[in-house]
Design an enzyme around this catalytic site. Structure first.
Site, PDB file in Angstrom:
ATOM      1  N   LYS A 113      52.929  33.858 -16.564  1.00 35.57           N
ATOM      2  CA  LYS A 113      54.227  33.390 -17.067  1.00 35.57           C
ATOM      3  C   LYS A 113      54.607  32.073 -16.400  1.00 35.57           C
ATOM      4  O   LYS A 113      55.109  31.148 -17.048  1.00 35.57           O
ATOM      5  CB  LYS A 113      55.287  34.466 -16.816  1.00 35.57           C
ATOM      6  CG  LYS A 113      55.004  35.758 -17.593  1.00 35.57           C
ATOM      7  CD  LYS A 113      55.885  36.915 -17.141  1.00 35.57           C
ATOM      8  CE  LYS A 113      55.505  38.195 -17.860  1.00 35.57           C
ATOM      9  NZ  LYS A 113      56.101  39.411 -17.249  1.00 35.57           N
TER      10      LYS A 113
ATOM     11  N   GLU B  35      58.088  33.144 -27.293  1.00 32.24           N
ATOM     12  CA  GLU B  35      59.229  33.501 -26.443  1.00 32.24           C
ATOM     13  C   GLU B  35      59.007  34.819 -25.705  1.00 32.24           C
ATOM     14  O   GLU B  35      59.379  34.964 -24.538  1.00 32.24           O
ATOM     15  CB  GLU B  35      60.501  33.585 -27.299  1.00 32.24           C
ATOM     16  CG  GLU B  35      61.768  33.843 -26.525  1.00 32.24           C
ATOM     17  CD  GLU B  35      62.110  32.717 -25.566  1.00 32.24           C
ATOM     18  OE1 GLU B  35      61.813  32.871 -24.360  1.00 32.24           O
ATOM     19  OE2 GLU B  35      62.658  31.682 -25.996  1.00 32.24           O
TER      20      GLU B  35
ATOM     21  N   GLY C   8      60.474  38.689 -21.141  1.00 31.11           N
ATOM     22  CA  GLY C   8      60.991  39.630 -22.140  1.00 31.11           C
ATOM     23  C   GLY C   8      62.080  39.072 -23.027  1.00 31.11           C
ATOM     24  O   GLY C   8      61.856  38.099 -23.758  1.00 31.11           O
TER      25      GLY C   8
END
Lengths: 428, 428
Positions: free
Chosen positions: A207, A131, A136
């Protein structure tokens, strides 16, 4: 499920220290929520003598992360070292081989080696959770993998590099140029050791590749992300965009198209009044669109000790509660190879050209665009005291390949002083 | 984990039909993601002959939801009937007693009977999941219970009734009054059978009580939610708020204070440029603040077939994957009784008074406020042609009890024509 969950934590930088602090401070709360005690057995970091503001005396110290990852008294290897080669990769592989589950914040590792690691984990019946690797503190991996599991995902978008968003919003807010703000970010510690990871879009591209794999059931393919950084965005671009009701954001977009999977991370113009347009400073935002849910927008801090540690703890609590499913939401061996879309879906584009002061210069520009089939929505030429005149063009919808053809033709003429800035206008 | 997960679905309205459609359309995707086939065994609804645009012929039909809930060939009872008494409650209890897990979209049931149901479920080793009960398609229950499990939650806020938000934003956008828009919502089918559930804040209050229980580890206590509806908000209020840089939202806030757990659902002024202030139409937004994560904002559709079915499917997929933890994130027997805070934390307030045209009227107002210790930040009196003059006051910070004391004193004077409108100004 009453045995403690025993962690080995490798990497005691900002995030690792934050994780240790929460586990020490909130032991009772974590136990109430997971039904188990969460214990740190051993830790590892480059510098054993540094004062990190938290007591580490209760934990065994390993100098070698591989030794830490394979200890008999460790159930979960928590990898917070970073980097996609070397120690992080070796220790993660060793942990899986030794029958440990893994929690990591390492976006590069997963974007580049995620497929192999997921296959290794699943063959061994182990879990990798990550996660903290994306956006973040925002629980975006969880939302996408679990909460929206009933959706065919149609598009994922995101502003996922806080440093870039800080620079772009500060350019507009303060009138400082890119270079001045880049230097400020260096002083403030907002930049990675290799700043190109931030301003070149690489970090955010990692990401996006991870989100794509989960969203579309495809093998993570960072190499297929079309990357463009923010280094060439000028104050003029920011102001022109603002005049037209837009803001410039380093925006990631992933979507299936008829021609393959489109993944791009590039500066785009987005409507100033959209949630993405309004996003300021270091905050991150991810937009997920699915056939059932329509559109979900998630916003929160993209970095920092507390938010990133919060994400790591979410994964640890899930493991403590017994939640177990494949790394990218379905078995790694079932993930598809997704051919990269060679062009993006058509969109209007913003162009900034430095035109040399020659007769017929503007005509050559409009000819080059027209010959490629691109029509012009708006054009402005600004007054100037230099040998070049800034010309601003907004095109009607065109694909990136069509636009590139036109710009290639334009480059062959003698009227453009430097490489044009071309930014997609994304109606989000 | 290769056996099918067998569902019994009670209630085939908008949401139930949406769930059936997804399970039929996306069977392969759901199996890839959960490793099991997800099957519907039986369904139940009030009207068996209605055409719902989806084929139900493959499923057994039960006229009695209790019979459906207790069938041997049902693993999970999916309760989509609604209502906190009667069939929904009976069938849910029967399902748990018969060893079934439960997925429900029923906010009233959980807000009012959640503690008893959770205790029953946990004593029997069963699971109740309810993502669809709060904020439609937004995975907020999952984010709060799982993703943010490492946080001590400090505050939860939300705009969670789309109908109210639609009315309030349309008042500002179109200049229509509350009554006209209320009637429009009735025509558009945006209102519950009892409209007071929407405009009285009850529906949103149920959702807040559920979020509070998870956030603070307390027994759900809907009875302790301070409820106030939007019925008395006038166009003048909307305009005055806008002039001052605020928007009026039906805002839920839950937070621990030194004097107990504060839970309120009431129209508030929020900064126009905050994410909550910018929320338009039927969209929902939930803001979660924790000691580690700082602030997370989740935004998405709060109702509708697809979004709500998406949330139900998320829960079903979790159960298919074997995720199991207590209803409110920690064992029901460990949830604390939270005394209700008798007053809210101090905040500035907006007041609109209808002042009778008498000498000294304004003086009496400022005396009543001053005697209670409330100082005035701004005051405006508007011109008028009626026997009453609208007076607008913004106070400095005061608590709700202090303000009520002042308003009680004011009511004893002869200068106020009708009950004042008092709205909290929330700096979100």
């Amino acid at each position: 499920m009453t045995e403690p969950l025993r962690l080995g934590i490798a990497g005691l930088g900002t995030v690792g220290t934050g994780v240790v602090k929460i586990i020490r401070r909130q032991a009772a709360m974590l136990e109430a929520r997971t039904g188990r005690t969460i214990e740190i057995t051993a830790v590892s970091a480059r510098n054993a003598s540094k004062d990190r503001g938290v007591s580490l005396g209760d934990y065994a110290w390993e100098t070698d992360p591989v030794a830490l990852a394979t200890r008999d008294d460790v159930d979960v290897f928590v990898e917070l070292m970073g980097g996609h080669e070397g120690a992080a990769k070796e220790a993660t592989e060793a942990a899986l081989a030794a029958g440990k589950d893994v929690v990591t914040a390492n976006k590069a590792l997963l974007a580049i080696h995620g497929q192999a690691l997921a296959e290794q984990a699943e063959a061994a019946g182990r879990i990798i959770r990550f996660e903290a690797a994306v956006a973040g503190g925002i629980p975006v991996i969880k939302s996408l993998t679990e909460g929206l599991a009933g959706n065919e995902i149609t598009r994922v978008m995101g502003v996922m590099n806080g440093t870039c968003n800080y620079i772009l919003t500060q350019m507009e807010a303060t009138g400082q140029g890119y270079n001045a703000l880049f230097e400020e970010c260096g002083r403030l510690g907002y930049l990675e050791a290799d700043p190109n990871l931030d301003v070149g879009g690489i970090d955010a591209g990692h990401k996006l590749a991870i989100l794509s794999a989960i969203a579309f059931g495809t093998k993570p393919a960072f190499g297929n992300v079309q990357l463009e950084g923010i280094q060439r965005i000028s104050l003029d671009d920011i102001r022109h965009a603002s005049d037209m009701g837009y803001r410039i954001k380093l925006l990631g977009v992933a979507q299936r198209t008829g021609r393959g999977l489109e993944q791009r991370m590039s500066p785009c113009l987005v409507p100033a009044h959209s949630p993405l347009g309004q996003l300021e400073g270091g905050t991150n935002m991810v937009v997920i669109e699915g056939d059932a849910v329509e559109q979900i927008v998630l916003r929160g801090p993209g970095a920092g000790e507390g938010p990133t540690a919060s994400a790591v703890l979410g994964d640890i609590c899930d493991l403590a509660r017994g939640s177990r499913f494949p790394t990218f939401g379905q078995p790694a061996v079932s993930l598809q190879e997704a051919p990269a879309a060679q062009t993006s879906l058509a969109a209007p584009h913003y162009l900034r050209l430095a035109l040399l002061d020659k007769p017929g210069a503007l005509a050559k520009v409009s000819t080059a665009l027209g010959d490629a089939g691109i029509s012009i929505d708006r054009m402005r030429q600004y007054g100037h005291s230099e040998p070049t005149a800034p010309v601003l063009i907004v095109t009607h919808k065109c694909t990136s390949t069509t636009l590139q053809t036109a710009l290639d033709e334009l480059a062959k003429t003698d009227v453009v002083a430097s490489e044009p800035v071309a930014l997609r206008i994304e109606e989000v």
